[in-house]
Design a protein around this motif. Structure first.
Motif, PDB file in Angstrom:
ATOM      1  N   ILE A 234       0.851  -1.193   0.000  1.00 52.40           N
ATOM      2  CA  ILE A 234       0.000   0.000   0.000  1.00 52.40           C
ATOM      3  C   ILE A 234       0.883   1.238   0.000  1.00 52.40           C
ATOM      4  O   ILE A 234       2.048   1.173   0.409  1.00 52.40           O
ATOM      5  N   PRO A 235       0.369   2.367  -0.454  1.00 53.39           N
ATOM      6  CA  PRO A 235       1.194   3.576  -0.553  1.00 53.39           C
ATOM      7  C   PRO A 235       1.596   4.123   0.816  1.00 53.39           C
ATOM      8  O   PRO A 235       0.875   3.989   1.804  1.00 53.39           O
ATOM      9  N   TYR A 236       2.753   4.772   0.835  1.00 59.78           N
ATOM     10  CA  TYR A 236       3.147   5.539   2.005  1.00 59.78           C
ATOM     11  C   TYR A 236       2.450   6.897   1.979  1.00 59.78           C
ATOM     12  O   TYR A 236       2.324   7.534   0.929  1.00 59.78           O
ATOM     13  N   VAL A 237       2.027   7.328   3.162  1.00 58.67           N
ATOM     14  CA  VAL A 237       1.400   8.629   3.359  1.00 58.67           C
ATOM     15  C   VAL A 237       2.284   9.406   4.332  1.00 58.67           C
ATOM     16  O   VAL A 237       2.578   8.913   5.429  1.00 58.67           O
ATOM     17  N   VAL A 238       2.715  10.594   3.951  1.00 55.57           N
ATOM     18  CA  VAL A 238       3.630  11.359   4.803  1.00 55.57           C
ATOM     19  C   VAL A 238       3.166  12.808   4.891  1.00 55.57           C
ATOM     20  O   VAL A 238       2.990  13.469   3.863  1.00 55.57           O
ATOM     21  N   TYR A 239       2.944  13.281   6.112  1.00 58.47           N
ATOM     22  CA  TYR A 239       2.694  14.708   6.314  1.00 58.47           C
ATOM     23  C   TYR A 239       3.288  15.148   7.651  1.00 58.47           C
ATOM     24  O   TYR A 239       2.672  15.092   8.686  1.00 58.47           O
ATOM     25  N   PRO A 240       4.545  15.606   7.586  1.00 62.30           N
ATOM     26  CA  PRO A 240       5.278  15.984   8.792  1.00 62.30           C
ATOM     27  C   PRO A 240       4.845  17.341   9.328  1.00 62.30           C
ATOM     28  O   PRO A 240       4.180  18.123   8.643  1.00 62.30           O
ATOM     29  N   ASN A 241       5.247  17.614  10.561  1.00 56.16           N
ATOM     30  CA  ASN A 241       5.146  18.985  11.058  1.00 56.16           C
ATOM     31  C   ASN A 241       6.387  19.758  10.614  1.00 56.16           C
ATOM     32  O   ASN A 241       7.170  19.269   9.800  1.00 56.16           O
ATOM     33  N   ARG A 242       6.592  20.923  11.156  1.00 58.57           N
ATOM     34  CA  ARG A 242       7.707  21.759  10.718  1.00 58.57           C
ATOM     35  C   ARG A 242       9.009  21.420  11.446  1.00 58.57           C
ATOM     36  O   ARG A 242      10.033  22.064  11.235  1.00 58.57           O
ATOM     37  N   GLY A 243       8.984  20.419  12.291  1.00 59.57           N
ATOM     38  CA  GLY A 243      10.201  20.025  12.987  1.00 59.57           C
ATOM     39  C   GLY A 243      10.334  20.619  14.370  1.00 59.57           C
ATOM     40  O   GLY A 243      11.407  20.576  14.978  1.00 59.57           O
ATOM     41  N   GLU A 244       9.231  21.150  14.881  1.00 54.93           N
ATOM     42  CA  GLU A 244       9.263  21.790  16.185  1.00 54.93           C
ATOM     43  C   GLU A 244       8.749  20.850  17.266  1.00 54.93           C
ATOM     44  O   GLU A 244       8.160  19.814  16.966  1.00 54.93           O
ATOM     45  N   ASN A 245       8.954  21.210  18.505  1.00 50.70           N
ATOM     46  CA  ASN A 245       8.465  20.426  19.641  1.00 50.70           C
ATOM     47  C   ASN A 245       7.206  21.069  20.204  1.00 50.70           C
ATOM     48  O   ASN A 245       7.085  22.293  20.259  1.00 50.70           O
ATOM     49  N   TRP A 246       6.278  20.213  20.639  1.00 44.47           N
ATOM     50  CA  TRP A 246       5.010  20.684  21.197  1.00 44.47           C
ATOM     51  C   TRP A 246       5.135  20.865  22.705  1.00 44.47           C
ATOM     52  O   TRP A 246       5.515  19.950  23.433  1.00 44.47           O
ATOM     53  N   ASP A 247       4.808  22.058  23.186  1.00 40.07           N
ATOM     54  CA  ASP A 247       4.760  22.353  24.612  1.00 40.07           C
ATOM     55  C   ASP A 247       3.323  22.119  25.068  1.00 40.07           C
ATOM     56  O   ASP A 247       2.445  22.954  24.845  1.00 40.07           O
ATOM     57  N   ALA A 248       3.083  20.941  25.688  1.00 41.72           N
ATOM     58  CA  ALA A 248       1.713  20.559  26.040  1.00 41.72           C
ATOM     59  C   ALA A 248       1.123  21.473  27.112  1.00 41.72           C
ATOM     60  O   ALA A 248      -0.086  21.721  27.122  1.00 41.72           O
ATOM     61  N   GLN A 249       1.949  21.979  28.016  1.00 34.56           N
ATOM     62  CA  GLN A 249       1.439  22.861  29.066  1.00 34.56           C
ATOM     63  C   GLN A 249       1.090  24.233  28.501  1.00 34.56           C
ATOM     64  O   GLN A 249       0.042  24.796  28.791  1.00 34.56           O
ATOM     65  N   GLY A 250       1.978  24.767  27.692  1.00 39.28           N
ATOM     66  CA  GLY A 250       1.732  26.081  27.106  1.00 39.28           C
ATOM     67  C   GLY A 250       0.845  26.031  25.884  1.00 39.28           C
ATOM     68  O   GLY A 250       0.407  27.063  25.382  1.00 39.28           O
ATOM     69  N   LYS A 251       0.590  24.781  25.395  1.00 41.58           N
ATOM     70  CA  LYS A 251      -0.216  24.556  24.188  1.00 41.58           C
ATOM     71  C   LYS A 251       0.299  25.424  23.024  1.00 41.58           C
ATOM     72  O   LYS A 251      -0.437  26.190  22.390  1.00 41.58           O
ATOM     73  N   CYS A 252       1.588  25.265  22.752  1.00 46.47           N
ATOM     74  CA  CYS A 252       2.202  26.006  21.656  1.00 46.47           C
ATOM     75  C   CYS A 252       3.395  25.222  21.120  1.00 46.47           C
ATOM     76  O   CYS A 252       3.902  24.305  21.782  1.00 46.47           O
ATOM     77  N   TRP A 253       3.848  25.589  19.917  1.00 36.78           N
ATOM     78  CA  TRP A 253       5.000  24.943  19.308  1.00 36.78           C
ATOM     79  C   TRP A 253       6.257  25.749  19.597  1.00 36.78           C
ATOM     80  O   TRP A 253       6.256  26.977  19.499  1.00 36.78           O
TER      81      TRP A 253
END
Length: 304
Positions: A234-253
């Motif tokens: 089956i085909p590969y599906v790829v959709y990355p983020n911009r390479g940043e880390n998610w700050d779950a407490q601050g809810k921001c990248w």
């Protein structure tokens, strides 16, 4: 071609999404903004729109006072917004473009998205496979009832949750979809389990029409694909983020790489077998347009 980031682009456009429901919050408060973004992604070159239902769950919506019937209406609305934007886009734009009719993919996020604490980047839920099936079943049923073209089971951090999705899909034998995983490095899922095992698991189901990686740093994609040591039907599906880390407490990248990294890597990913491309968090309509252009050049070059 998939679309790009939904919640992150809505934030760029002024929405306040520091909320446990994330982009699903706007399904209740400002659905027009979601409609507009779907339309803009179609214009940018997306052949598949992913709905704003990633972080919508019956449990999360109940916290906002919605009863089950009202929650079902929210799930249906998430699909209808993408479908209506598609119809209007197709009517307005197709005289000037050569495109296939876009698809609508109903987003089903992992259990960790409901927790809203970054667990989709760890995968250590402490839940059994059956518990995950019980959690996901009501909303999968509600989304399928609204007639999406496919399901996007995305940002899956562990094999147990992937297996739960596959078992649950068997209850809806006519429904197809794809599985995409969040990964922590060039070989492993966020849980630490091998990506190659996730690919093999996904490929074992006749209802899964694509497998791949999303919301993962771009520089991990090629090593992850290279870690798969068996042919994949089956085909590969790829959709990355911009390479940043998610700050779950601050809810921001937290700031990281730039969009040129993603655009410059799509040709490499194409040669590794990726056939469905897009972007996740912080990837914008302009990035999708640039990726589509680069891919068109890649395919033409290969054919030549």
């Amino acid at each position: 071609m998939l679309d790009g980031g939904l919640a992150s682009e809505l934030t760029f456009r002024g929405a306040d999404l520091k909320d446990e429901l994330w982009s699903a919050k706007l399904l209740m408060e400002d659905p027009q903004s979601i409609f507009d973004l779907h339309y803009d992604y179609y214009k940018a070159g997306a052949d598949i729109a992913i709905t704003a239902s990633y972080q919508a769950t019956f449990e999360g919506l109940a916290k906002r006072g919605l009863n089950p019937a009202q929650a079902k209406a929210i799930f249906a609305q998430s699909i209808q917004l993408a479908q209506t934007a598609r119809v209007l886009f197709w009517k307005a734009e197709t005289p000037r473009i050569d495109r296939t009719y876009p698809l609508v993919a109903a987003s089903i996020g992992p259990y960790g998205a409901f927790l809203a604490d970054g667990s989709e980047y760890r995968g250590q839920y402490g839940l059994t496979e059956q518990a995950l099936i019980d959690f996901h079943q009501p909303r999968m049923e509600a989304l399928i009832a609204a007639s999406p073209d496919i399901l996007a089971m995305e940002t899956i951090p562990c094999l147990t949750e992937a297996q739960a999705f596959l078992r649950l899909l068997e209850s809806f034998p006519s429904q197809q979809g794809y599985l995409c995983f969040s990964c922590q490095n060039g070989t492993s899922l966020s849980s630490g389990e091998p990506f190659r095992e996730a690919v093999a698991l996904a490929a074992s189901s006749p209802q899964i029409i694509g497998v791949g990686i999303n919301c993962t740093a771009p520089h991990f994609i090629s090593p992850l694909l290279g870690s798969v040591d068996q042919a994949v039907a089956i085909p590969y599906v790829v959709y990355p983020n911009r390479g940043e880390n998610w700050d779950a407490q601050g809810k921001c990248w937290v700031s990281g790489s730039d969009s040129s990294q993603v655009v410059d890597l799509v040709e490499e990913w194409y040669h590794l077998g990726v056939r469905v491309f897009g972007g996740c968090c912080r990837i914008r309509p302009s990035d999708i347009s640039a990726m589509r252009t680069r891919l068109s050049e890649t395919v033409v070059h290969k054919m030549g």
